[in-house]
Scaffold this motif. Structure first.
Motif, PDB file in Angstrom:
ATOM      1  N   SER A 142      24.176  26.970 -12.967  1.00  0.00           N
ATOM      2  CA  SER A 142      23.461  27.160 -11.702  1.00  0.00           C
ATOM      3  C   SER A 142      21.995  26.761 -11.795  1.00  0.00           C
ATOM      4  CB  SER A 142      23.557  28.628 -11.257  1.00  0.00           C
ATOM      5  OG  SER A 142      22.800  29.473 -12.113  1.00  0.00           O
ATOM      6  N   ALA A 143      21.468  26.662 -13.010  1.00  0.00           N
ATOM      7  CA  ALA A 143      20.072  26.259 -13.178  1.00  0.00           C
ATOM      8  C   ALA A 143      19.837  24.804 -12.816  1.00  0.00           C
ATOM      9  CB  ALA A 143      19.636  26.503 -14.627  1.00  0.00           C
ATOM     10  N   ALA A 144      20.924  24.022 -12.667  1.00  0.00           N
ATOM     11  CA  ALA A 144      20.798  22.575 -12.483  1.00  0.00           C
ATOM     12  C   ALA A 144      20.251  22.174 -11.124  1.00  0.00           C
ATOM     13  CB  ALA A 144      22.153  21.907 -12.710  1.00  0.00           C
ATOM     14  N   THR A 145      20.439  23.013 -10.100  1.00  0.00           N
ATOM     15  CA  THR A 145      19.983  22.662  -8.749  1.00  0.00           C
ATOM     16  C   THR A 145      19.314  23.859  -8.082  1.00  0.00           C
ATOM     17  OG1 THR A 145      21.999  23.337  -7.574  1.00  0.00           O
ATOM     18  CG2 THR A 145      21.983  21.112  -8.527  1.00  0.00           C
ATOM     19  N   VAL A 146      18.630  23.592  -6.986  1.00  0.00           N
ATOM     20  CA  VAL A 146      17.944  24.674  -6.273  1.00  0.00           C
ATOM     21  C   VAL A 146      18.892  25.465  -5.377  1.00  0.00           C
ATOM     22  CG1 VAL A 146      15.720  23.503  -6.313  1.00  0.00           C
ATOM     23  CG2 VAL A 146      17.254  23.148  -4.374  1.00  0.00           C
ATOM     24  N   VAL A 147      20.156  25.030  -5.273  1.00  0.00           N
ATOM     25  CA  VAL A 147      21.127  25.792  -4.482  1.00  0.00           C
ATOM     26  C   VAL A 147      22.106  26.549  -5.372  1.00  0.00           C
ATOM     27  CG1 VAL A 147      20.987  24.225  -2.521  1.00  0.00           C
ATOM     28  CG2 VAL A 147      22.723  23.834  -4.275  1.00  0.00           C
ATOM     29  N   GLY A 162      11.603  19.835  -3.854  1.00  0.00           N
ATOM     30  CA  GLY A 162      12.782  19.252  -3.233  1.00  0.00           C
ATOM     31  C   GLY A 162      13.998  19.306  -4.138  1.00  0.00           C
ATOM     32  N   PHE A 163      15.177  19.191  -3.542  1.00  0.00           N
ATOM     33  CA  PHE A 163      16.443  19.249  -4.276  1.00  0.00           C
ATOM     34  C   PHE A 163      16.492  18.181  -5.373  1.00  0.00           C
ATOM     35  CE2 PHE A 163      20.846  18.012  -4.968  1.00  0.00           C
ATOM     36  CZ  PHE A 163      21.519  19.215  -5.046  1.00  0.00           C
ATOM     37  N   LEU A 164      16.190  16.941  -5.014  1.00  0.00           N
ATOM     38  CA  LEU A 164      16.303  15.832  -5.964  1.00  0.00           C
ATOM     39  C   LEU A 164      15.214  15.900  -7.031  1.00  0.00           C
ATOM     40  CD1 LEU A 164      18.375  13.602  -6.180  1.00  0.00           C
ATOM     41  CD2 LEU A 164      16.788  12.069  -4.966  1.00  0.00           C
ATOM     42  N   ASP A 165      13.991  16.244  -6.635  1.00  0.00           N
ATOM     43  CA  ASP A 165      12.886  16.350  -7.599  1.00  0.00           C
ATOM     44  C   ASP A 165      13.212  17.362  -8.696  1.00  0.00           C
ATOM     45  OD1 ASP A 165      11.296  14.485  -6.364  1.00  0.00           O
ATOM     46  OD2 ASP A 165      10.277  15.952  -5.088  1.00  0.00           O
ATOM     47  N   ILE A 168      16.866  16.114 -10.944  1.00  0.00           N
ATOM     48  CA  ILE A 168      16.792  15.012 -11.918  1.00  0.00           C
ATOM     49  C   ILE A 168      16.061  15.436 -13.187  1.00  0.00           C
ATOM     50  CG2 ILE A 168      16.928  13.213 -10.170  1.00  0.00           C
ATOM     51  CD1 ILE A 168      13.918  12.869 -10.365  1.00  0.00           C
ATOM     52  N   ARG A 169      15.262  16.476 -13.108  1.00  0.00           N
ATOM     53  CA  ARG A 169      14.536  16.969 -14.276  1.00  0.00           C
ATOM     54  C   ARG A 169      15.323  18.019 -15.057  1.00  0.00           C
ATOM     55  NH1 ARG A 169      11.059  15.370 -10.442  1.00  0.00           N
ATOM     56  NH2 ARG A 169       9.101  14.359 -11.089  1.00  0.00           N
ATOM     57  N   VAL A 170      16.203  18.736 -14.384  1.00  0.00           N
ATOM     58  CA  VAL A 170      16.854  19.882 -15.029  1.00  0.00           C
ATOM     59  C   VAL A 170      18.303  19.613 -15.431  1.00  0.00           C
ATOM     60  CG1 VAL A 170      17.402  22.335 -14.775  1.00  0.00           C
ATOM     61  CG2 VAL A 170      15.315  21.437 -13.767  1.00  0.00           C
ATOM     62  N   ILE A 171      18.990  18.705 -14.756  1.00  0.00           N
ATOM     63  CA  ILE A 171      20.400  18.455 -15.094  1.00  0.00           C
ATOM     64  C   ILE A 171      20.594  18.088 -16.570  1.00  0.00           C
ATOM     65  CG2 ILE A 171      22.318  16.838 -14.736  1.00  0.00           C
ATOM     66  CD1 ILE A 171      21.749  16.977 -11.745  1.00  0.00           C
ATOM     67  N   MET A 342       4.632  21.677 -10.873  1.00  0.00           N
ATOM     68  CA  MET A 342       6.091  21.647 -10.807  1.00  0.00           C
ATOM     69  C   MET A 342       6.747  22.116 -12.094  1.00  0.00           C
ATOM     70  SD  MET A 342       8.712  18.490  -9.962  1.00  0.00           S
ATOM     71  CE  MET A 342       8.015  18.220  -8.349  1.00  0.00           C
ATOM     72  N   VAL A 343       6.200  21.717 -13.260  1.00  0.00           N
ATOM     73  CA  VAL A 343       6.833  22.058 -14.535  1.00  0.00           C
ATOM     74  C   VAL A 343       6.819  23.575 -14.750  1.00  0.00           C
ATOM     75  CG1 VAL A 343       6.736  21.799 -17.041  1.00  0.00           C
ATOM     76  CG2 VAL A 343       6.346  19.830 -15.583  1.00  0.00           C
ATOM     77  N   LEU A 344       5.735  24.245 -14.371  1.00  0.00           N
ATOM     78  CA  LEU A 344       5.688  25.701 -14.514  1.00  0.00           C
ATOM     79  C   LEU A 344       6.723  26.371 -13.616  1.00  0.00           C
ATOM     80  CD1 LEU A 344       1.915  26.706 -14.824  1.00  0.00           C
ATOM     81  CD2 LEU A 344       3.681  26.681 -16.594  1.00  0.00           C
ATOM     82  N   TRP A 345       6.876  25.874 -12.410  1.00  0.00           N
ATOM     83  CA  TRP A 345       7.870  26.457 -11.506  1.00  0.00           C
ATOM     84  C   TRP A 345       9.288  26.215 -12.025  1.00  0.00           C
ATOM     85  CZ3 TRP A 345       7.171  29.890  -7.757  1.00  0.00           C
ATOM     86  CH2 TRP A 345       5.882  30.050  -7.235  1.00  0.00           C
ATOM     87  N   ILE A 346       9.524  25.030 -12.558  1.00  0.00           N
ATOM     88  CA  ILE A 346      10.830  24.748 -13.152  1.00  0.00           C
ATOM     89  C   ILE A 346      11.063  25.655 -14.362  1.00  0.00           C
ATOM     90  CG2 ILE A 346      12.172  23.017 -14.429  1.00  0.00           C
ATOM     91  CD1 ILE A 346      10.976  20.892 -12.591  1.00  0.00           C
ATOM     92  N   THR A 347      10.008  25.870 -15.153  1.00  0.00           N
ATOM     93  CA  THR A 347      10.099  26.784 -16.298  1.00  0.00           C
ATOM     94  C   THR A 347      10.508  28.177 -15.846  1.00  0.00           C
ATOM     95  OG1 THR A 347       8.400  25.559 -17.511  1.00  0.00           O
ATOM     96  CG2 THR A 347       8.843  27.819 -18.232  1.00  0.00           C
ATOM     97  N   LEU A 348       9.894  28.649 -14.780  1.00  0.00           N
ATOM     98  CA  LEU A 348      10.224  29.972 -14.253  1.00  0.00           C
ATOM     99  C   LEU A 348      11.682  30.033 -13.812  1.00  0.00           C
ATOM    100  CD1 LEU A 348       9.498  32.798 -13.264  1.00  0.00           C
ATOM    101  CD2 LEU A 348       8.641  31.765 -11.139  1.00  0.00           C
ATOM    102  N   ALA A 349      12.137  29.008 -13.085  1.00  0.00           N
ATOM    103  CA  ALA A 349      13.518  28.997 -12.601  1.00  0.00           C
ATOM    104  C   ALA A 349      14.514  28.968 -13.753  1.00  0.00           C
ATOM    105  CB  ALA A 349      13.736  27.787 -11.682  1.00  0.00           C
TER     106      ALA A 349
END
Length: 411
Positions: A142-147, A162-165, A168-171, A342-349
């Protein structure tokens, strides 16, 4: 009130009586209002209706797929394709991860756990390793996408990612961590995979007939929604708008069968999850207004405008996620992060999601799987699970932290 709420969520029993997680969250929110910790207007401002509507839409879409027999097809595929128990475990984890990336992981495990138990019944296999595999892979996938999960939806809403932004970084990271988790699960549960278990032999599971025409229509809606998720930024659409419309259209498709079919979908929307998050938003509002968040963040050198490093944020997110669960931890920490990083927010997620695998109460998906198992007489030991959860959570979080450091350098 904050401590009381999360104590009830963690313990879930008072004088031998079961306390549901949504009850604890709603009780905490009501007490915050009654005691004047937050005003009604402050509580209203903290309720993130985008997240609530996104969850509702995704659950309607998933329930419509269930009504049309999609998950029965998945059962048959699993049993035909993965004939050995080890291969079956890997197959369960891979499919759960993939489904959780494109649907809400809590809804996926709610539907998929009975499927896995049904397969275990046919194989006369010990169901516990497979149940653990379901929620571990649901959390990672579930970490792979924002949904994929509620905390990612929060991050996307709060940071405007955004979904794509995001994807593509987390998948690539989720693929790596899923492979590691599969290897660890097969190693740690190796002996139990070879043991016969007749505990499910007397159980019966409800089976739905496949409605091919409506299933094709709902699958078309699902694919369209995924495409629109990816194009949401250039099209100027919000994720919750797409999810809500997809859920509503899938409900209309099911209603063409009968009004009873529509009732099936509505009943299979987990309204308790929506109540849980509504109450939780109010509790978080109280934690912020009372200064509790500032006190907690100071322990990690955060707050007062300090921008944390990826490593510090990973550590804080992991600890907090296992103290208060991953969704409220994102709500709290999100108050401290700069919107544009963005990287910090992705880190949090990512780290809050992976941290959910540490304990049986680390994520809502874990609790859902455990509850579903108890309905069939299967009990999972909290402390015994730690021998599996701690290594998987720690290793995947370390991998994620290293990956995100490299991502930060490349960006």
């Amino acid at each position: 009130m904050f401590v009381l709420t999360y104590s009830l969520i963690a313990v879930r029993k008072v004088n031998g009586r079961r306390i549901r997680t949504w009850m604890a969250a709603v009780l905490g929110g009501v007490l915050m209002l009654l005691l004047g910790v937050v005003t009604p207007s402050e509580a209203w401002d903290y309720i993130n209706f985008e997240v609530i509507l996104q969850l509702a839409g995704m659950m309607m879409l998933t329930a419509s797929l269930q009504y049309c027999g999609f998950f029965e097809i998945v059962v048959d595929f699993l049993m035909r394709r993965f004939d050995g128990r080890r291969r079956f475990l890997s197959g369960v984890m891979a499919i759960t991860a993939c489904l959780s990336a494109v649907m809400l992981n809590d809804a996926v495990v709610l539907i998929f756990t009975p499927i896995v138990l049904r397969c275990c019944q046919r194989m006369r296999a010990d169901p516990v390793p497979y149940m653990v595999g379901v929620f571990v892979s649901a959390n990672i996938g579930s970490a792979a996408t924002v949904v994929g999960n509620p905390q990612n939806a929060l991050v996307a809403s709060m940071a405007g990612i955004g979904f794509l932004d995001y994807s593509i970084r987390v998948i690539p990271l989720t693929v790596i961590c899923m492979a590691v988790a599969m290897l660890m699960m097969r190693r740690m549960y190796g002996g139990r995979l070879d043991t016969d278990d007749a505990s499910l032999s007397g159980e019966t599971f409800h089976t739905r007939e496949v409605d091919k025409y409506r299933l094709c229509a709902v699958l078309a809606v699902t694919v369209t929604a995924l495409v629109l998720f990816a194009l949401s930024v250039p099209l100027g659409l919000r994720i919750y708008q797409i999810a809500l419309v997809a859920g509503a259209v899938s409900l209309i498709i099911v209603l063409t069968d009968s009004m009873r079919a529509g009732g099936y979908v509505i009943r299979h929307v987990d309204w308790s999850i929506l109540l849980f998050f509504t109450g939780l938003f109010v509790v978080i509002a109280g934690a912020v207004s009372s200064g509790l968040l500032d006190s907690m963040s100071e322990l990690f050198g955060m707050g007062d405008g300090n921008v944390p490093s990826i490593g510090v944020l990973s550590g804080f997110s992991t600890v907090l996620a296992n103290l208060v669960s991953n969704v409220p931890s994102v709500m709290l920490i999100g108050q401290l992060l700069p919107e544009g990083d963005m990287v910090l927010w992705i880190t949090l997620a990512v780290t809050s999601t992976f941290a959910g695998n540490l304990t049986l109460i680390g994520a809502a998906a874990n609790i859902i799987v455990e509850d579903e198992g108890e309905k069939h007489g299967i009990h999972m030991d909290f402390f015994r699970y730690l021998r599996v959860g701690i290594p998987i959570a720690v290793i995947t979080i370390v991998i994620a932290t290293a990956y995100l450091y490299m991502l930060d350098i490349l960006l």
